[in-house]
Design an enzyme around this catalytic site. Structure first.
Site, mmCIF file in Angstrom:
data_model
loop_
_atom_site.group_PDB
_atom_site.id
_atom_site.type_symbol
_atom_site.label_atom_id
_atom_site.label_comp_id
_atom_site.label_asym_id
_atom_site.label_seq_id
_atom_site.Cartn_x
_atom_site.Cartn_y
_atom_site.Cartn_z
ATOM 1 N N ARG A 57 0.823 -1.212 0.000
ATOM 2 C CA ARG A 57 0.000 0.000 0.000
ATOM 3 C C ARG A 57 0.856 1.261 0.000
ATOM 4 O O ARG A 57 0.329 2.365 -0.149
ATOM 5 C CB ARG A 57 -0.906 0.015 1.242
ATOM 6 C CG ARG A 57 -2.011 -1.017 1.165
ATOM 7 C CD ARG A 57 -2.880 -0.992 2.397
ATOM 8 N NE ARG A 57 -3.991 -1.932 2.257
ATOM 9 C CZ ARG A 57 -4.729 -2.378 3.261
ATOM 10 N NH1 ARG A 57 -4.482 -1.970 4.497
ATOM 11 N NH2 ARG A 57 -5.711 -3.221 3.052
ATOM 12 N N GLU B 168 -1.676 -9.238 -4.773
ATOM 13 C CA GLU B 168 -2.944 -9.973 -4.806
ATOM 14 C C GLU B 168 -2.732 -11.451 -5.090
ATOM 15 O O GLU B 168 -3.408 -12.298 -4.519
ATOM 16 C CB GLU B 168 -3.903 -9.365 -5.841
ATOM 17 C CG GLU B 168 -4.487 -8.026 -5.412
ATOM 18 C CD GLU B 168 -5.296 -8.113 -4.116
ATOM 19 O OE1 GLU B 168 -5.820 -9.201 -3.800
ATOM 20 O OE2 GLU B 168 -5.389 -7.102 -3.400
ATOM 21 N N GLY C 293 3.780 -21.780 -1.064
ATOM 22 C CA GLY C 293 2.802 -22.772 -1.532
ATOM 23 C C GLY C 293 2.109 -22.363 -2.821
ATOM 24 O O GLY C 293 2.280 -21.249 -3.312
ATOM 25 N N TYR D 56 -11.648 -12.184 -9.499
ATOM 26 C CA TYR D 56 -11.296 -11.398 -8.314
ATOM 27 C C TYR D 56 -10.039 -10.545 -8.565
ATOM 28 O O TYR D 56 -10.034 -9.329 -8.315
ATOM 29 C CB TYR D 56 -11.069 -12.313 -7.101
ATOM 30 C CG TYR D 56 -10.336 -11.591 -6.018
ATOM 31 C CD1 TYR D 56 -10.996 -10.657 -5.228
ATOM 32 C CD2 TYR D 56 -8.966 -11.758 -5.831
ATOM 33 C CE1 TYR D 56 -10.316 -9.927 -4.270
ATOM 34 C CE2 TYR D 56 -8.282 -11.034 -4.888
ATOM 35 C CZ TYR D 56 -8.961 -10.125 -4.108
ATOM 36 O OH TYR D 56 -8.286 -9.388 -3.187
ATOM 37 N N ASP E 271 -13.727 -11.629 -3.032
ATOM 38 C CA ASP E 271 -13.054 -12.832 -2.526
ATOM 39 C C ASP E 271 -13.825 -13.331 -1.297
ATOM 40 O O ASP E 271 -14.933 -12.859 -1.018
ATOM 41 C CB ASP E 271 -11.584 -12.529 -2.190
ATOM 42 C CG ASP E 271 -11.443 -11.566 -1.017
ATOM 43 O OD1 ASP E 271 -12.479 -11.005 -0.558
ATOM 44 O OD2 ASP E 271 -10.317 -11.368 -0.541
#
Ligand code: SF4
Length: 351
Positions: free
Chosen positions: A29, A41, A85, A124, A142
Site C-alpha cells: 500500500r 494480490e 505454496g 477477483y 473474494d
C-alpha cells in the site's frame, strides 16, 4: 436470480471513510502501481498477510517490473516463492508477464475483461487490479468480501455456488462509489480481515456499517456465510528419507506436472515404512546406510490432501556419481523445497 439485496444507507461512504482512518500499513500500500497490486494480490491468495509481507518485499526487490519477471528463470522464481505454496501461481505470473511484454508493452491493462484473459488472473484479481491500481469501478469479490456482504444482507445462500458469487459481484458493483474506488475496494478487504472476521468473533462494536447490517440486527452473523460442506481431505502416509554422505543430502526433483511441480524434495515414498524397510528403500536409491535414526513425524495440510510423514535420517555413502546432492548452504540458497518439508529442511540445515 438475486441472492443479495443492496444494503440500505450510505454503506460505501461509511466504509471508505473508515478505511482511510484505519487501513493497516502494508508494504504494497506504500506505493500503488499495477505491478505491485498484481504481485500482492496473487501472493495473498490462500496466504495470510503476515506471511506475505517478507515475500513481497523480496520479490519486488529481485524482480521490480514485468520485464524482469518475464525473463526470470523458473528455478529462481521457485526460490523466491519457497514456502508460500501453490507454486503454479508464480509460474502463471511469469507466463502472464511474457504476454504483457509481447502484447501490452509491459503494462497491465485496465479493462477487467482483458485482465481476465491473461494467465492466472481470475475475476477477483482482475477486479482488484482494475479498482485499486486504476480506479476502474470493477467488483473484486473474494472470501472476505463474500462474508461481509452475506452478513450485511443477512443472506444464507451457498457461497460455494458460482451463481451466488456472480450475484455478489453484481451487488458490489452497485455499491461502488464514483470516487474513491480504490479505497472502497480495499475497505471491504480490510473490514473482512480485521473486523468482520469468520465465525462468532466478529467485532460488530467496531464496525463502521453496523447500523446497516441485517445480520447484526437478526443475530445471525456467527453462522454466515453459508458454505456447503467441502469434501474431506484425503490422508496420505509418506516416508521421507534424509540421506546424508559427508554433510551432503540427496535431493530429488518433483515431476513438471501435478502437486508441487518442478520443486525439490527429500526422497520419499508412499506408506509408513519401518527402519529396515526405509533402509532397503534407501539402497534402491543408490545409498548405503550405515546409521539410521528416526526423525519426528510431521503433518502437512494441502487444500485437498494431508501428508502424514514418517522420516529417517541416514548417514552412509552415495553409490552413484550423478545423484543430485546439496549441503546445508546450497539447500538454503539454491534449491526450493516446499514448506511440506519444512520440518526436515530445518533438521538438514541445523544438524
Ligand atoms: Fe460484520 Fe458485524 Fe459489521 Fe455486520 S456489523 S458487517 S456482522 S462486523
Amino acid at each position: 436470480m438475486d441472492f443479495f439485496t443492496v444494503p440500505c444507507g450510505d454503506v460505501a461512504a461509511a466504509l471508505t471513510e473508515w478505511y482511510k482512518q484505519n487501513a493497516r500499513d502494508l508494504p504494497w500500500r506504500k506505493e500503488v502501481t499495477p505491478y505491485r497490486v498484481w504481485v500482492s494480490e496473487i501472493m495473498l491468495q490462500q496466504t495470510r498477510v503476515e506471511a506475505v509481507k517478507p515475500y513481497f518485499e523480496r520479490f519486488i526487490n529481485a524482480l521490480p517490473d514485468v520485464y524482469a519477471l518475464a525473463a526470470a528463470e523458473d528455478a529462481f522464481l521457485h526460490k523466491l516463492w519457497e514456502g508460500l505454496g501453490y507454486y503454479s501461481r508464480v509460474r502463471n505470473m511469469k507466463k502472464c508477464a511474457g504476454r504483457l511484454v509481447s502484447e501490452f508493452g509491459g503494462i497491465l491493462p485496465q479493462d477487467p475483461a482483458v485482465l481476465r484473459s491473461l494467465p492466472g488472473i481470475g475475476s477477483y484479481t482482475a477486479g482488484a487490479i482494475a479498482a485499486i491500481a486504476y480506479g476502474v469501478p470493477a467488483p473484486a469479490v473474494d472470501g472476505n468480501v463474500l462474508r461481509v456482504l452475506a452478513r450485511l444482507c443477512d443472506c444464507n445462500a451457498d457461497i460455494a455456488q458460482t451463481a451466488v458469487k456472480r450475484d455478489a459481484e453484481k451487488c458490489i458493483a452497485q455499491l461502488i462509489p464514483e470516487h474513491d474506488v480504490s479505497a472502497f475496494t480495499q475497505s471491504l478487504f480490510e473490514l473482512g480481515a480485521t473486523v468482520c472476521i469468520p465465525g462468532g468473533d466478529c467485532k460488530c462494536e467496531k464496525c463502521p456499517v453496523a447500523a446497516y447490517c441485517l445480520a447484526k440486527q437478526h443475530g445471525t452473523a456467527a453462522v454466515l456465510p453459508f458454505h456447503s460442506d467441502k469434501p474431506p481431505r484425503k490422508k496420505e502416509e509418506k516416508t521421507v528419507l534424509l540421506l546424508r554422505d559427508n554433510g551432503r543430502y540427496m535431493l530429488h526433483k518433483r515431476p513438471d506436472k501435478g502437486l508441487l511441480a518442478g520443486l525439490w524434495e527429500f526422497p520419499n515414498m508412499a506408506g509408513r515404512l519401518n527402519e529396515a524397510e526405509a533402509a532397503e528403500a534407501a539402497r534402491k536409491l543408490h545409498f548405503e546406510p550405515l546409521q539410521v535414526r528416526a526423525l519426528p513425524a510431521a503433518v502437512h495440510i494441502f487444500t485437498h490432501k494431508e501428508w502424514h510423514m514418517t522420516a529417517y535420517l541416514m548417514d552412509g555413502a552415495f553409490e552413484k556419481d550423478d545423484l543430485v546432492t546439496a549441503d546445508a548452504a546450497e539447500i538454503k540458497s539454491v534449491y526450493a523445497l516446499p514448506s511440506a518439508f519444512a520440518v526436515y529442511r530445518a533438521i538438514a540445515l541445523n544438524e
